[in-house]
Each structure stands twice: as C-alpha cells, then as structure tokens.
Scaffold this motif. Structure first.
Motif, PDB file in Angstrom:
ATOM      1  N   ARG A 217     -41.262  65.539-108.061  1.00 56.51           N
ATOM      2  CA  ARG A 217     -40.019  65.305-107.327  1.00 56.51           C
ATOM      3  C   ARG A 217     -38.783  65.387-108.217  1.00 56.51           C
ATOM      4  O   ARG A 217     -37.671  65.079-107.754  1.00 56.51           O
ATOM      5  N   GLU A 219     -35.615  66.756-110.112  1.00 56.82           N
ATOM      6  CA  GLU A 219     -34.632  67.818-109.904  1.00 56.82           C
ATOM      7  C   GLU A 219     -34.337  68.520-111.222  1.00 56.82           C
ATOM      8  O   GLU A 219     -34.437  67.936-112.301  1.00 56.82           O
ATOM      9  N   THR A 231     -36.054  81.006-111.792  1.00 58.87           N
ATOM     10  CA  THR A 231     -36.035  80.543-110.399  1.00 58.87           C
ATOM     11  C   THR A 231     -37.359  80.835-109.706  1.00 58.87           C
ATOM     12  O   THR A 231     -37.825  80.035-108.887  1.00 58.87           O
ATOM     13  N   GLU A 235     -39.718  78.044-107.873  1.00 58.18           N
ATOM     14  CA  GLU A 235     -40.094  78.228-106.473  1.00 58.18           C
ATOM     15  C   GLU A 235     -41.602  78.208-106.293  1.00 58.18           C
ATOM     16  O   GLU A 235     -42.109  77.671-105.299  1.00 58.18           O
ATOM     17  N   HIS A 239     -41.030  73.431-106.754  1.00 59.87           N
ATOM     18  CA  HIS A 239     -39.693  72.882-107.009  1.00 59.87           C
ATOM     19  C   HIS A 239     -38.591  73.655-106.281  1.00 59.87           C
ATOM     20  O   HIS A 239     -37.434  73.591-106.683  1.00 59.87           O
ATOM     21  N   ARG A 240     -38.965  74.351-105.223  1.00 63.22           N
ATOM     22  CA  ARG A 240     -37.951  75.106-104.480  1.00 63.22           C
ATOM     23  C   ARG A 240     -36.841  74.181-103.970  1.00 63.22           C
ATOM     24  O   ARG A 240     -35.657  74.512-104.041  1.00 63.22           O
ATOM     25  N   ASP A 241     -37.217  73.015-103.468  1.00 63.72           N
ATOM     26  CA  ASP A 241     -36.224  72.111-102.882  1.00 63.72           C
ATOM     27  C   ASP A 241     -35.562  71.198-103.904  1.00 63.72           C
ATOM     28  O   ASP A 241     -34.573  70.526-103.586  1.00 63.72           O
ATOM     29  N   THR A 242     -36.099  71.128-105.109  1.00 62.74           N
ATOM     30  CA  THR A 242     -35.502  70.269-106.152  1.00 62.74           C
ATOM     31  C   THR A 242     -34.804  71.088-107.225  1.00 62.74           C
ATOM     32  O   THR A 242     -34.390  70.537-108.247  1.00 62.74           O
ATOM     33  N   ILE A 244     -31.617  72.774-108.349  1.00 63.92           N
ATOM     34  CA  ILE A 244     -30.194  72.617-108.040  1.00 63.92           C
ATOM     35  C   ILE A 244     -29.444  73.775-108.686  1.00 63.92           C
ATOM     36  O   ILE A 244     -29.342  73.870-109.910  1.00 63.92           O
ATOM     37  N   ARG A 245     -28.901  74.663-107.870  1.00 68.84           N
ATOM     38  CA  ARG A 245     -28.198  75.839-108.363  1.00 68.84           C
ATOM     39  C   ARG A 245     -26.751  75.468-108.663  1.00 68.84           C
ATOM     40  O   ARG A 245     -25.925  75.316-107.764  1.00 68.84           O
TER      41      ARG A 245
END
Length: 515
Positions: A217, A219, A231, A235, A239-242, A244-245
C-alpha cells in the motif's frame, strides 16, 4: 541466415507397439507425426538406420524399409554421403499452416489478467529497428571494438571469466571495485565496493528497488512524464493506484506538488541529471527540497543516472547520492556508453539495504553472468572506459548539433520544434497540438525511420504529442536522409488533420527559436 541442421532427436518414436506388428509402418508413421508436430523440422538430419535401429532395439532392415517408404512419399530425402534428412520442401506448407493453428488456440482460452498486462508491455518495449532514430545503437566510432574483443579473449579462456560455479549475487568483486572508484571520481558518489550490486541494466535496478522499498500500500512519487520502464514496473506489481505522478517543470520534479499529492510517500523515482524524456537537469533548489522531504519522512530516493557521462556543455551536477548517501539508491548503466546488449549496470545502495537487495537479486536470477563482468572490470582498470567516453562524447555532440540543425531546416515551427538539451543521446521533437504521435511512429516505421512517441511517458490525460529521437549510432548522412523522410511523414499526418499547409523543406521563420 540458414538454419544449421543437427542430428534430430525424436522422443515420440520410442513408443512402438511391438505386439501390434508391422514395426516399419509404425516407425514411418511416427516420423510423419514428428514432422507434422514440429519435433523435427525440414532440413533436419535423421539418425542413421544403424543408429536408430540400435536405439529402438529393432532390426536395421525395419528402419531401412520405413525410410524408403517416406522417401518415396517425399517426407524424407537422401543423398549419398549426406545421410537422410527431412525434406526441405515441407518448410513452406508448414509455415503457411502454423499461424492459423496459433490463432485458434489463442481464441479458445482466456488469458489471466497479469498475462494480458505483460503482453502489452512486451508490445511497448519491442526493440526498434537499428535505423535512425533508434536510441542506443552503437556502431563505428561509438563501439568499443578491438580492445573489447582482446580483453574478452584474455579473461574468458583461462582467466577469471572462465566457466565456473555459482558466484556472488552482488557481482564480481573486481567490477564492483572498479565501479565504486569510477562513480566516486566522476559522479561524487560516496560508496564502497560492498555497496555495489551489479545488475543487468537500469531496468533491473528499478525492479529491485520497487521490490525492496515498497509495501503493498506504499505510495511512490514518479515524474510526469517519466521513463516508461519504471511506470510499467509499478503498474505490473500492484502499484498502479499508489503511483503518484508528480509534474515536472524546467527545474525538474515539483517537490511542493508532490508533497501536496502524497506527503507520506515511501519512495521517489527521479532522473535528476537528465530528466527522461525532456532532458533538463534538476535545479539545486529542487534537489535540496527533495532531500529535505526524504529525510523528514524517512523516504527513499531512487536516482536513475542513466547517461550522466554524456554531457556536452558545462560541468555536471554532482549526484543526489553524494549529498545524502543514507537515503538514496543510485542506479547507473553501461548500456548507453558501451552497448545495450552487454546488459550490465549497477545499483549503489545504503549499507542497511545491501542484504535486502541481495536477497531480491537471488530470487530474480541468482547473479549476473560472470564472463563479461571481468571483461568490463579489465576495460575500466586499464583506463579504456574513460578514453572511450571522451571519444563517444565528441561523436555524439557533433551528431546532436547536426540533427538539431537538420530538423530546424526541414520542419516549420508551427509543426514541430526541438526541446534542446545538453546531455544524453536522444532529444525530444515536440509536435503541434492534435498530431497523433503514435500514428507518426507507425507511419515513420513504414518509411524506414525508428522513433518512439512521447505521449505514453505522461500520466493519462496529461500527455503532449512528441517524438524521442536517438542520434548516437548513425552517420550524419543517414540522419539527414531519415530526417527528410520523418519530416514528410509529420507533414502528411498534420495535413490530413488540416493543421498545416507548410511546405517541407522551406526554411523556418526566425521568430520563435528552438524551445
């Protein structure tokens, strides 16, 4: 290249039913099935009748009878002194049938979700053809050549690179010592050989860092735009959702924006010496702010220093690692300055993380291949690497200048413009808004020009159209010819959208120099 035929091994032919009789017919049918199933291929040499009969424990005459029947059918061919082979004439019909079989099998079974994701990554990372403007194609003056071959012959025969058992997961000690000395002198990195982990390139270093530093979990900050290799790792590892771009501007990653978006991120992946793909270095102020954030939040910084040797103007910034060795994982590679197929890079990690990286490395591939490590160690120890870098830097500088001038002449500013940088072996050619850079890539490939699109390096919804052009391994004449073809493709795509009526080849207006 012609396929070298060896003596075929045919496991399925050993299952003869001796009680059914007609052994010659069974042998012939087994050979037919082996050809149809691809166990043996057109042109493969078959065992002699004596050898096959002995291995099957049947009479030699039985095998002779089977061979003669298949020769009569056209499955086999025999020439005096050359033995018996599978008929080469079978090659074309087999190739025509095979794609249909593969398509049917793929359509019948659903692929797991990870398989679909990795298949997409395979498509994205398919190597470009070695034509302008593929990145990292060393030829001629930019390849190490005879010195590398001489050192290879010396260390591989009876030297340290000779075949051996399992070796240290960290890598060969002579190479780690050479790397530690090299980065201390050239990049102000603070390390000892025990902190150096030899990798198969920056890509593996990034993967190891993700495995070691990030929980499920956690980030992680990633530049926007960023190298697609990092990236894609995040993905594909949950960690696609964590991820941070964090936006990038002229000074590099916007640390204040990152703090607003994810103040307690566990790690930040950055390219401070030469932002990928845009090319600017991170300013001193941003470096200080990034390190201050990492210290305050016990976060880790992963510094991808993929081509710092190739700086053409001014003196390079020192590494982030040199400013705070306890919080920075430093990644380097020899792919850009030597050649990508070498597959050797390095990660320099804080003492506390050495065992963790070593354990992750063991599970991935045990240790790097041994022989080329010792060749590279000798190449560095004898001073060849520094001389090679100076030569390569001069060649690439001239190529870069020529390519910028050529593109500026061929392309009007309203259509495309160069993002000038002073480092590396690629540059970005921005395209006018609305031009589909992926379409340009596709059409350019048909015209014999290899480029990559910039838009996939951005987070969804934030992309800009542009092209990544490498200028390392090609002659000036090759690049001029390719630039003309590329300019024609860009104009065709733009004209199809009604965006430009510019005439390719017309000198650009002085207004609005390269950005």
């Amino acid at each position: 290249m012609a396929r070298t035929a060896g003596i075929a091994e045919i496991p399925s032919i050993g299952t003869l039913d001796r009680e059914a009789g007609k052994l010659s017919r069974q042998v012939a049918q087994a050979l037919r099935e082996a050809v149809r199933n691809g166990e043996i291929l057109p042109g493969d040499a078959l065992p002699s009748t004596r050898l096959l009969a002995a291995s099957l424990q049947i009479a030699r005459g039985t095998v002779i009878e089977a061979y003669e029947q298949l020769i009569a059918e056209g499955f086999l061919e025999s020439k005096e002194g050359a033995g018996t082979r599978v008929a080469r004439a079978l090659a074309e019909p087999r190739q025509a049938r095979e794609p249909r079989v593969i398509r049917r099998r793929s359509a019948l079974r659903g692929l797991p979700e990870p398989a679909v994701a990795f298949a997409q990554i395979a498509q994205e990372f398919r190597p470009l053809a070695p034509v302008p403007f593929a990145v990292s194609v060393p030829v001629g003056l930019t390849a190490p050549g005879d010195i590398w071959r001489r050192l290879g012959n010396r260390v591989r025969a009876k030297g340290p690179g000779a075949p051996a058992g399992y070796t240290d997961p960290l890598g060969a000690l002579p190479l780690r010592e050479a790397i530690a000395g090299y980065v201390r002198k050239s990049r102000s990195v603070h390390c000892e050989a025990g902190q150096v982990i030899v990798t198969s390139g920056t890509q593996q270093g990034l993967f190891l860092a993700c495995q070691v530093l990030l929980g499920s979990r956690d980030e992680a900050w990633v530049e926007n735009p960023a190298y697609r290799g990092v990236t894609a790792i995040l993905e594909s590892t949950g960690h696609r959702d964590t991820m941070i771009r964090v936006p990038v501007d002229a000074e590099g990653i916007d640390v204040e924006a990152g703090i607003r978006m994810a103040p307690h991120a566990r790690a930040a992946f950055v390219t401070p010496s030469h932002q990928y793909p845009l090319g600017m270095p991170m300013s001193v102020a941003r470096r200080s702010a990034l390190l201050a954030w990492a210290r305050a939040n016990h976060a880790w910084l992963v510094e991808d220093d993929y081509d710092s040797e190739l700086r053409y103007q001014g003196y390079p910034f020192p590494s982030l690692q040199g400013l705070d060795p306890d919080r920075v994982i430093y990644l380097g590679t020899f792919s850009k300055i030597l050649f990508p197929s070498l597959r050797l890079g390095y990660a320099i990690v804080p003492d506390d993380l050495v065992d963790a990286f070593c354990g992750a490395r063991v599970l991935m591939d045990r240790h790097p291949p041994n022989a080329d490590q010792h060749v590279l160690a000798a190449f560095m120890a004898e001073g060849h690497l520094e001389r090679h870098i100076r030569r390569v830097r001069n060649v690439y500088f001239a190529h870069r200048v020529q390519l910028i001038e050529t593109l500026s002449t061929l392309l009007p500013k309203e259509l495309a413009w160069v993002e000038r940088g002073d480092q590396g072996m690629h540059l970005v050619l921005w395209l006018a808004e609305g031009i589909d850079d992926r379409k340009v890539v596709e059409l350019a490939a048909r015209a014999g020009v290899a480029v990559r699109a910039v838009s996939p390096t951005f987070a969804p919804g934030t992309g800009r159209p542009g092209l990544i052009l490498g200028f390392g391994g090609f002659s000036i004449a090759q690049m001029k010819a390719a630039a003309q073809r590329l300019a024609a493709v860009i104009a065709d795509v733009a004209n199809s959208l009604g965006q430009s009526r510019a005439v390719i080849g017309k000198p650009p207006m002085r207004k609005g120099r390269d950005r």
